[in-house]
Design an enzyme around this catalytic site. Structure first.
Site, mmCIF file in Angstrom:
data_model
loop_
_atom_site.group_PDB
_atom_site.id
_atom_site.type_symbol
_atom_site.label_atom_id
_atom_site.label_comp_id
_atom_site.label_asym_id
_atom_site.label_seq_id
_atom_site.Cartn_x
_atom_site.Cartn_y
_atom_site.Cartn_z
ATOM 1 N N ASP A 299 41.814 40.496 42.630
ATOM 2 C CA ASP A 299 43.048 40.849 43.309
ATOM 3 C C ASP A 299 42.490 39.612 44.630
ATOM 4 O O ASP A 299 41.945 39.204 44.732
ATOM 5 C CB ASP A 299 43.369 42.014 44.402
ATOM 6 C CG ASP A 299 44.687 42.945 44.645
ATOM 7 O OD1 ASP A 299 45.695 41.713 44.797
ATOM 8 O OD2 ASP A 299 44.778 43.925 44.805
ATOM 9 N N ALA A 300 43.842 39.853 44.983
ATOM 10 C CA ALA A 300 43.021 38.490 46.172
ATOM 11 C C ALA A 300 42.279 38.974 47.572
ATOM 12 O O ALA A 300 41.977 39.503 48.036
ATOM 13 C CB ALA A 300 44.511 38.140 47.559
#
Length: 603
Positions: A299-300
């Site tokens: 995820d980011a």
């Protein structure tokens, strides 16, 4: 260890392999650096960035709504991006990725592309329609993305929403039932990939039972191993077995029962490893136990669940050491000077390989997974630009797609209560409807949807929960033949609110987020005291029915409130049209609740 690329004859150097393992975000870019934060949306590719993509053999990019303004602009930007990649030494094409889940999370302009009412509304149709809407919506999302040159979608979300207070997943989940999530998720993965878009299911090992948003903090899931396997992991396991997705996205969440080992954070303190950095979770469980052979993307990495505890370089080293293939948004590149950070990051990663922090064979094997996936989906077969534009204009947001969007919105509407058969509404000429909504745009959308269906002329008034005059509201409720109140919980994030125009109209009566539920309760009490027939609509996660449902004669859930058209005085969205049809008895409410609502004490 150099590896043969399936696209180019030359073997990839370590530096090229590491470039393939980075996925950059291009949300904003300012050619002239300044002391202010850069907030200029990137809509075409500047030379400096194009050269960086070529020079570092960058593997992929992620697009946000700032990057997607019109069909022509998106196609043109994606062509520029792929040209930059083809000018690299390896010639490898880019993963061009996006979050186009549908519903709350849709990055393409809603008035241009079809965005649907989201996963929980699909879950509400499951008892009646099975996987029909999961399959059909994925087909539409994929054909629209593919027509624009976007080849990776971070969807579906297969988190099982077990926590009514979950601030970040809620209606992005199909259901609280892991079997239903698994079946609906598998149907979407299969349909995305059949239509040429790589599916990245998320967030492994599960974000469904958290009450902290990993964008703003680091959640911890205290489930026992049995519950983790039976609920959180179950959809991932099923989908990997049924139709293994091209990608799986990690969760920045601590799971002490899966891995309680620690690492040192930026303050020198020991902390339990988030799943993204846990070798036990990413390699032992995902790769070895669940036998997943595809590409794992973080995820980011700029989310607070990671960036608060680790420097960007530490974060990337830790995720690669855990066995993750791609670092998403590892560093912020907003100005030409920021490109030096990319140089520094890649140098640090090379030295991490030299010092043995990262294993050269593993990096090579990881890059092989990335290049194989690009090869499997033929990402280097780019359409002729002129054909691409003509084709996209026929496909994106076309009549058939919009009809499917409307039919899902309607099939999802769920009736929880209908005392004294108040529904369908029976309204005579010139009757007054008072609408209560989270903001004025939603009032307008509801009013216009009702007006379009009513054969009688009606009058309307509105209380926006962002701010209203209590005296005026009391007067309107006293005169109303019916009150229709909508609520969206958890609170909308700024990204989702139509606009702050409510407060500009009436600054004296601005309400902060915490006061809005109390304000809604006070308005519903006024209507109850006057015995005014009242319909309560849960516009988002239906758990709020426990708090507000007792004040109303009828209760509906729509799981969505997105506005697709907002031009001049015309405001509309598929959920509002569907709600109006049910309110007036033009269609039955056939949806069923995909989550359990705990009854609150009676008011």
């Amino acid at each position: 260890m150099p590896i043969k690329s399936s696209f180019a004859d030359s073997a990839l150097s370590l530096k090229q392999q590491l470039g393939q393992k980075l996925m950059l975000d291009l949300r904003y870019f300012c050619d002239q650096g300044s002391s202010k934060r850069c907030r200029t949306p990137l809509t075409k590719l500047p030379d400096t960035l194009a050269k960086a993509i070529s020079r570092y053999d960058i593997g992929g990019v992620i697009l946000f709504s700032e990057n997607t303004q019109s069909i022509e602009q998106i196609i043109s930007l994606n062509q520029q991006l792929q040209q930059a990649a083809s000018a690299s030494k390896s010639g490898l094409p880019l993963f061009i990725s996006i979050d186009q889940e549908g519903g709350r999370v849709a990055r393409l302009p809603r008035d241009v592309a079809t965005s649907f009412t989201g996963n929980m509304s699909i879950g509400a149709t499951y008892p009646e329609h099975g996987t029909y809407f999961a399959t059909q919506t994925a087909n539409v999302l994929a054909t629209e993305l593919s027509a624009l040159g976007i080849n990776v979608n971070y969807a579906p979300t297969v988190d099982v929403n077990m926590n009514p207070d979950n601030p970040v997943i809620n209606v992005r989940s199909f259901s609280e039932n892991p079997d239903e999530v698994a079946v609906l998720g598998a149907a979407q993965v299969s349909e995305f990939e059949k239509n040429g878009v790589i599916s990245a299911i998320k967030h492994f090992p599960g974000h469904g039972d958290t009450n902290v948003d990993s964008h703003t903090g680091l959640p911890k899931v205290m489930h026992s191993k049995e519950i983790i396997y039976a609920q959180d992991l179950a959809p991932f396991k099923h989908i990997i077995e049924q139709h293994s997705p091209g990608m799986i996205m990690t969760a920045h969440i601590q799971y002490p029962e899966l891995d309680s080992s620690t690492l040192t954070n930026v303050e020198g303190k020991q902390m339990i490893k988030p799943a993204t950095m846990s070798r036990k979770i990413m390699t032992d469980i995902l790769r070895k136990e669940l036998n997943y052979q595809g590409v794992v993307v973080t995820d980011a990495l700029d989310m607070a669940g990671i960036s608060h505890f680790f420097s960007p370089t530490q974060a990337v080293v830790n995720t690669f050491a855990a066995g993750v293939d791609i670092a998403l948004m590892p560093i912020e590149i907003r100005t030409p000077e920021d490109i030096n950070k990319l140089d520094a990051l890649i140098d640090s990663l090379i030295s991490a390989v030299k010092t043995g922090q990262l294993d050269a064979h593993e990096i090579a094997h990881s890059t092989q997974r990335i290049t194989s996936l690009k090869s499997k989906f033929k990402l280097n077969d780019l359409p002729n630009p002129i054909n691409a534009l003509t084709n996209a204009k026929h496909i994106i947001g076309n009549k058939a797609h919009r009809e499917l969007e409307a039919s899902l919105a309607l099939a999802a509407i769920t009736q929880i209560k209908n005392n004294n058969n108040i529904l369908p509404l029976k309204l005579g000429a010139d009757q007054h409807i008072h609408i209560i909504m989270p903001d004025t745009r939603k009032c307008m959308a509801m009013q216009q949807a009702i007006s379009a269906l009513s054969s009688q002329p009606l009058s309307f008034s509105c209380s926006s929960l962002q701010g209203f005059d209590p005296g005026e509201a009391q007067g309107n409720i006293n005169q109303a033949s019916i009150v229709i109140a909508g609520n969206a919980t958890p609170n909308q994030s700024a990204v989702e609110i139509g606009g702050m125009d409510d407060l500009a109209d009436n600054p004296n009566f601005a309400l902060n987020n915490a006061e809005q539920p109390k304000a809604l309760e006070s308005l519903l009490k006024m209507a109850k005291q006057k015995n005014t027939p009242t319909v309560f609509i849960s516009l988002r996660a239906p758990y709020d029915i426990a708090q507000f449902g007792n004040y109303a004669d009828a209760v509906l859930a729509s799981y969505a409130y997105n506005i697709d058209v907002d031009k001049n005085d015309l405001v509309s969205g598929p959920a509002f049209t569907a709600l109006a049809k049910v309110l007036f008895g033009q269609a039955p409410a056939k949806g069923q609740l995909p989550v359990t609502i705990k009854q609150s004490k009676s008011h």
